[in-house]
Design a protein around this motif. Structure first.
Motif, short mmCIF file in Angstrom:
data_model
loop_
_atom_site.label_atom_id
_atom_site.label_comp_id
_atom_site.label_asym_id
_atom_site.label_seq_id
_atom_site.Cartn_x
_atom_site.Cartn_y
_atom_site.Cartn_z
N UNK A 218 -18.81 44.21 65.22
CA UNK A 218 -18.51 44.73 63.96
C UNK A 218 -17.21 44.17 63.37
N UNK A 219 -17.24 43.83 62.16
CA UNK A 219 -15.97 42.93 61.57
C UNK A 219 -15.87 43.60 60.09
N UNK A 220 -14.57 43.25 59.68
CA UNK A 220 -14.72 43.84 58.10
C UNK A 220 -15.32 42.73 57.30
N UNK A 221 -15.69 42.97 56.10
CA UNK A 221 -16.32 42.29 55.05
C UNK A 221 -16.73 43.05 54.05
N UNK A 222 -17.99 43.65 54.15
CA UNK A 222 -18.73 44.60 53.17
C UNK A 222 -17.71 45.81 53.09
N UNK A 223 -16.92 46.44 53.96
CA UNK A 223 -15.93 47.37 53.73
C UNK A 223 -15.23 47.14 55.23
N UNK A 224 -14.07 48.03 55.26
CA UNK A 224 -13.08 48.12 56.39
C UNK A 224 -13.65 47.97 57.75
N UNK B 220 -5.93 35.50 54.86
CA UNK B 220 -5.99 36.53 53.35
C UNK B 220 -5.98 37.81 53.75
N UNK B 221 -5.74 38.45 52.74
CA UNK B 221 -5.73 40.16 52.75
C UNK B 221 -7.51 40.80 52.85
N UNK B 222 -7.76 41.70 53.22
CA UNK B 222 -8.90 42.33 53.35
C UNK B 222 -9.34 42.55 51.74
N UNK B 223 -10.60 42.04 51.31
CA UNK B 223 -11.03 42.32 50.10
C UNK B 223 -12.63 42.70 50.34
N UNK B 224 -12.99 43.61 49.57
CA UNK B 224 -14.40 44.01 49.55
C UNK B 224 -14.94 44.48 48.01
N UNK C 223 -16.94 33.49 50.54
CA UNK C 223 -15.80 33.83 49.85
C UNK C 223 -14.76 34.45 50.39
N UNK C 224 -15.19 35.46 51.34
CA UNK C 224 -14.36 36.45 51.95
C UNK C 224 -13.14 35.62 52.82
N UNK C 225 -13.67 34.71 53.68
CA UNK C 225 -12.81 34.06 54.65
C UNK C 225 -13.42 32.55 54.76
N UNK C 226 -12.93 31.62 53.51
CA UNK C 226 -13.54 30.35 53.57
C UNK C 226 -12.56 29.30 54.68
N UNK D 91 -22.03 19.76 56.01
CA UNK D 91 -21.63 21.01 55.24
C UNK D 91 -20.23 20.75 55.06
N UNK D 92 -19.74 21.02 53.71
CA UNK D 92 -18.02 21.27 53.67
C UNK D 92 -18.03 22.46 52.88
N UNK D 93 -16.61 22.95 52.99
CA UNK D 93 -16.17 24.36 52.42
C UNK D 93 -15.04 24.07 51.99
N UNK D 94 -14.76 24.57 50.66
CA UNK D 94 -13.22 24.40 50.04
C UNK D 94 -12.47 25.66 50.06
N UNK D 95 -11.30 25.58 49.67
CA UNK D 95 -10.50 26.84 49.65
C UNK D 95 -10.72 28.08 48.85
N UNK D 96 -11.69 27.67 47.62
CA UNK D 96 -12.35 28.84 47.11
C UNK D 96 -13.70 29.36 47.65
#
Length: 291
Positions: free
Chosen positions: A33-39, A70-74, A165-168, A250-255
Motif C-alpha cells: 500500500x502506498x500514498x496516492x488516493x489518500x495518505x 514532490x509533496x503528497x497530494x490528493x 500526475x501524482x508522481x511523473x 511511451x514517454x512521460x513529461x514533468x507535468x
C-alpha cells in the motif's frame, strides 16, 4: 497465472480490484500500500481492512508515503479517509516491514506479475535499487496514463491521469523500463458505457455486500457516476482476451502528460477497447453478485 504482487493506494476502486481478483479465486502473495488516493496511513488501513473483510490472509506492507521528489497530494475523490463513508479499524504503521524491500526480496528468488493500481512511486524506487531484478518481473499491469489514442484518453488532472500526475518522475522510470507492461489507461476506462450510473441490485447483505453497496452509493452521490478504473486493470490480468491492445513506446513529461508512439515491437501494450458485454458479465455482475 503465476505469482502476483499488488501495488495499491486503496481507494474505493482499488478495493474493488482486490474484490474482483478474490471473486476469481486469485490471491496475491502480498500487497504493498502506498500514498496516492489518500495518505499512507489511510491507504494502509484501508488495504488491511479489505483483506480482512475478504479473509485473504496475505500480508499487507507499507510502501512509499510521498512521491519521489514532490509533496503528497490528493484530490479527496474517494472521501477524506480514502474509502468514502466506510470506516475500517485503525492499523499502526510502526514496525511494519517495508513493502519495497519485500518486493525486492521476492524478485530475487522468483518470477512475479505486478498489478499496480496506485501511483508508481514504490515501483520506481524498486527499479532504482537493482536493475537486475527486472528479469524476474514477468509483466507489470498498470492503471495509469491518458494517451489520446481514443476519444476518452484526455486526462482527469488537466491533460494527465491522476496516478501519473501524482508522481511523473516515478512513472517515467517505470514506463521507460525494459519490462513487459500492460497499461490500462483512461483511453479505455473513461468510456462512459463502462461507468455505473445507478445502484446495481442484489438480494444479499453479507458484510462484503454492505461494503460494496455503501461505497458505491457514496461514489454515486458524490460524483453521479462511478468509473471502475482499477477493477478494469485487474480484469485485464484475469482475461486479457476481451481487450484490444496496441503496442508502442511511451514517454512521460514533468507535468505527468503521457505520450505514445506506435511500435509493434515494443514491450508496452496499451488497452484501447474492451468488449462491453464481457465487461458487464465478467466484472460488474461478478463484483455485485448479479445473476
Amino acid at each position: 497465472m503465476g505469482k502476483l504482487i499488488l501495488n495499491v493506494d486503496t481507494g474505493i476502486d482499488d478495493a474493488f480490484a482486490i474484490i474482483l481478483l478474490n471473486k476469481y479465486r486469485i490471491s496475491p502473495e502480498f500487497i504493498v500500500a502506498a500514498s496516492g488516493n489518500s495518505t499512507l496511513k489511510n491507504t494502509y488501513r484501508n488495504t488491511t481492512g479489505i483483506t480482512n473483510l475478504l479473509q485473504l490472509g496475505c500480508p499487507v506492507y507499507p510502501g512509499s508515503y510521498k512521491p519521489l521528489v514532490r509533496p503528497h497530494y490528493h484530490e479527496d475523490f474517494h472521501g477524506e479517509n480514502g474509502i468514502g463513508c466506510y470506516h475500517f479499524e485503525e492499523v499502526s504503521l510502526e514496525n511494519q516491514p517495508n513493502g519495497i524491500i519485500k518486493m525486492y526480496e521476492a524478485l530475487l528468488h522468483d518470477k512475479y506479475t505486478i498489478i499496480c493500481t496506485s501511483p508508481m512511486t514504490s515501483l520506481g524506487l524498486l527499479l532504482s535499487m537493482d536493475s537486475g531484478i527486472k528479469k524476474n518481473i514477468e509483466n507489470i499491469v498498470i492503471m495509469g496514463g491518458a494517451f489520446g489514442i481514443t476519444q476518452y484518453g484526455n486526462g482527469n488532472m488537466g491533460n494527465s491521469e491522476f496516478n501519473v500526475f501524482y508522481d511523473p518522475e516515478a512513472a517515467k522510470i517505470v514506463l521507460g523500463a525494459d519490462i513487459n507492461e500492460t497499461i490500462i489507461s483512461l483511453d479505455t476506462t473513461m468510456n462512459p458505457e463502462l461507468a455505473i450510473y445507478n445502484m446495481p441490485q442484489n438480494t444479499k447483505r453479507t458484510p462484503l455486500d454492505n461494503f460494496i453497496y455503501k461505497t458505491t452509493e457514496f461514489m454515486l452521490k458524490k460524483h453521479r457516476t462511478f468509473e471502475l478504473h482499477d477493477p478494469i486493470a485487474a480484469l485485464s490480468f484475469i482475461n486479457p482476451d476481451i481487450f484490444e491492445f496496441i503496442n508502442g513506446n511511451i514517454d512521460v513529461d514533468s507535468n505527468g502528460v503521457t505520450r505514445f508512439e506506435k511500435n509493434r515491437n515494443s514491450k508496452k501494450r496499451i488497452a484501447v477497447a474492451l468488449n462491453n458485454e464481457d465487461y458487464i458479465n465478467q466484472l460488474v455482475n461478478k463484483i455485485y453478485d448479479i445473476g
